[in-house]
Design a protein around this motif. Structure first.
Motif, PDB file in Angstrom:
ATOM      1  N   MET A   1      44.671  66.289 110.934  1.00 23.19           N
ATOM      2  CA  MET A   1      45.152  65.716 109.469  1.00 23.19           C
ATOM      3  C   MET A   1      44.869  63.646 110.209  1.00 23.19           C
ATOM      4  N   VAL A   2      45.280  63.124 108.992  1.00 22.79           N
ATOM      5  CA  VAL A   2      45.019  62.067 109.311  1.00 22.79           C
ATOM      6  C   VAL A   2      45.403  60.965 107.995  1.00 22.79           C
ATOM      7  N   LEU A   3      46.584  60.455 109.176  1.00 23.25           N
ATOM      8  CA  LEU A   3      47.484  59.409 107.864  1.00 23.25           C
ATOM      9  C   LEU A   3      46.971  58.371 107.955  1.00 23.25           C
ATOM     10  N   VAL A   4      47.472  57.640 106.525  1.00 23.70           N
ATOM     11  CA  VAL A   4      46.947  56.276 106.640  1.00 23.70           C
ATOM     12  C   VAL A   4      48.226  55.332 106.106  1.00 23.70           C
ATOM     13  N   PHE A   5      48.936  53.884 106.990  1.00 23.39           N
ATOM     14  CA  PHE A   5      49.807  53.558 106.721  1.00 23.39           C
ATOM     15  C   PHE A   5      49.808  52.097 106.255  1.00 23.39           C
ATOM     16  N   LYS A   6      49.704  51.912 104.788  1.00 24.35           N
ATOM     17  CA  LYS A   6      49.753  50.472 104.539  1.00 24.35           C
ATOM     18  C   LYS A   6      50.956  49.334 105.411  1.00 24.35           C
ATOM     19  N   THR A   7      51.303  48.448 106.187  1.00 25.32           N
ATOM     20  CA  THR A   7      52.429  47.775 107.001  1.00 25.32           C
ATOM     21  C   THR A   7      52.001  46.410 107.174  1.00 25.32           C
ATOM     22  N   ASN A   8      53.901  45.871 107.710  1.00 27.07           N
ATOM     23  CA  ASN A   8      53.577  44.233 107.998  1.00 27.07           C
ATOM     24  C   ASN A   8      52.595  43.775 109.136  1.00 27.07           C
ATOM     25  N   VAL A   9      52.720  44.400 109.599  1.00 27.65           N
ATOM     26  CA  VAL A   9      52.725  44.977 111.216  1.00 27.65           C
ATOM     27  C   VAL A   9      51.169  43.692 111.498  1.00 27.65           C
ATOM     28  N   ASN A  10      51.404  42.104 112.199  1.00 28.32           N
ATOM     29  CA  ASN A  10      50.658  41.420 112.187  1.00 28.32           C
ATOM     30  C   ASN A  10      50.066  40.410 113.462  1.00 28.32           C
ATOM     31  N   SER A  11      50.637  41.815 114.271  1.00 26.79           N
ATOM     32  CA  SER A  11      49.549  40.244 115.950  1.00 26.79           C
ATOM     33  C   SER A  11      50.168  41.504 116.634  1.00 26.79           C
ATOM     34  N   SER A  12      48.774  41.510 118.000  1.00 28.64           N
ATOM     35  CA  SER A  12      49.120  42.472 118.865  1.00 28.64           C
ATOM     36  C   SER A  12      50.431  42.711 119.700  1.00 28.64           C
ATOM     37  N   SER A  13      51.529  41.371 119.759  1.00 30.68           N
ATOM     38  CA  SER A  13      52.542  41.268 120.688  1.00 30.68           C
ATOM     39  C   SER A  13      53.657  42.697 119.823  1.00 30.68           C
ATOM     40  N   LYS A  14      53.421  42.883 117.974  1.00 31.74           N
ATOM     41  CA  LYS A  14      54.422  43.435 117.666  1.00 31.74           C
ATOM     42  C   LYS A  14      53.904  45.222 117.899  1.00 31.74           C
ATOM     43  N   VAL A  15      52.610  45.388 117.640  1.00 33.04           N
ATOM     44  CA  VAL A  15      51.940  46.407 118.338  1.00 33.04           C
ATOM     45  C   VAL A  15      52.647  46.715 119.800  1.00 33.04           C
ATOM     46  N   LYS A  16      53.009  45.965 120.585  1.00 34.42           N
ATOM     47  CA  LYS A  16      52.697  46.538 122.182  1.00 34.42           C
ATOM     48  C   LYS A  16      54.362  46.430 122.497  1.00 34.42           C
ATOM     49  N   ARG A  17      55.568  46.274 121.075  1.00 32.10           N
ATOM     50  CA  ARG A  17      56.895  46.386 121.119  1.00 32.10           C
ATOM     51  C   ARG A  17      56.417  47.580 120.788  1.00 32.10           C
ATOM     52  N   ILE A  18      56.217  48.317 119.482  1.00 33.67           N
ATOM     53  CA  ILE A  18      55.841  49.648 119.075  1.00 33.67           C
ATOM     54  C   ILE A  18      55.538  50.681 119.625  1.00 33.67           C
ATOM     55  N   ALA A  19      54.266  50.485 120.174  1.00 30.39           N
ATOM     56  CA  ALA A  19      53.647  51.325 121.241  1.00 30.39           C
ATOM     57  C   ALA A  19      53.847  52.459 121.554  1.00 30.39           C
ATOM     58  N   PRO A  20      55.352  51.775 122.899  1.00 29.47           N
ATOM     59  CA  PRO A  20      56.453  52.837 123.416  1.00 29.47           C
ATOM     60  C   PRO A  20      56.966  53.962 122.199  1.00 29.47           C
ATOM     61  N   LYS A  21      57.819  53.424 121.573  1.00 31.59           N
ATOM     62  CA  LYS A  21      57.848  54.393 120.538  1.00 31.59           C
ATOM     63  C   LYS A  21      57.466  55.501 119.792  1.00 31.59           C
ATOM     64  N   LEU A  22      55.975  54.899 120.127  1.00 28.59           N
ATOM     65  CA  LEU A  22      54.962  55.626 118.533  1.00 28.59           C
ATOM     66  C   LEU A  22      54.429  56.894 119.677  1.00 28.59           C
ATOM     67  N   ASN A  23      53.784  56.561 121.480  1.00 30.13           N
ATOM     68  CA  ASN A  23      53.693  57.266 122.267  1.00 30.13           C
ATOM     69  C   ASN A  23      54.817  57.946 122.923  1.00 30.13           C
ATOM     70  N   THR A  24      55.756  57.641 122.478  1.00 31.99           N
ATOM     71  CA  THR A  24      57.019  58.833 122.587  1.00 31.99           C
ATOM     72  C   THR A  24      57.353  59.409 121.812  1.00 31.99           C
ATOM     73  N   LEU A  25      57.112  59.624 121.208  1.00 35.92           N
ATOM     74  CA  LEU A  25      58.060  60.221 120.021  1.00 35.92           C
ATOM     75  C   LEU A  25      56.845  61.262 119.036  1.00 35.92           C
ATOM     76  N   PHE A  26      55.262  60.945 119.537  1.00 39.95           N
ATOM     77  CA  PHE A  26      54.047  61.169 118.939  1.00 39.95           C
ATOM     78  C   PHE A  26      53.485  61.212 120.255  1.00 39.95           C
ATOM     79  N   PRO A  27      53.605  62.234 121.111  1.00 42.09           N
ATOM     80  CA  PRO A  27      52.411  62.150 122.609  1.00 42.09           C
ATOM     81  C   PRO A  27      51.248  63.044 121.792  1.00 42.09           C
TER      82      PRO A  27
END
Length: 68
Positions: A1-27
């Motif tokens: 299943m592919v899920l697509v979202f519109k976000t306001n994440v606008n920089s790679s530094s914000k992605v780096k802040r989010i990444a650990p949470k996404l990887n931990t909660l959705f391994p």
């Protein structure tokens, strides 16, 4: 299943802040951001429907997140 979202994440530094949470909660999911897209797309590949959980997490982290 592919899920697509519109976000306001606008920089790679914000992605780096989010990444650990996404990887931990959705391994078992694959995900990526398209920061070049005007909607700052977040794409998730998952075996389960985790749409509500992703939106909730992103809002807790202080970001807008809307299913497309």
């Amino acid at each position: 299943m592919v899920l697509v979202f519109k976000t306001n994440v606008n920089s790679s530094s914000k992605v780096k802040r989010i990444a650990p949470k996404l990887n931990t909660l959705f391994p078992n999911s694959k995900w990526n951001f398209d920061l070049e897209d005007c909607d700052r797309i977040l794409r998730f590949e998952s075996e389960n429907d985790i749409m509500k959980e992703i939106i909730f997490l992103m809002k807790i982290l202080g970001f807008e997140c809307e299913a497309l």
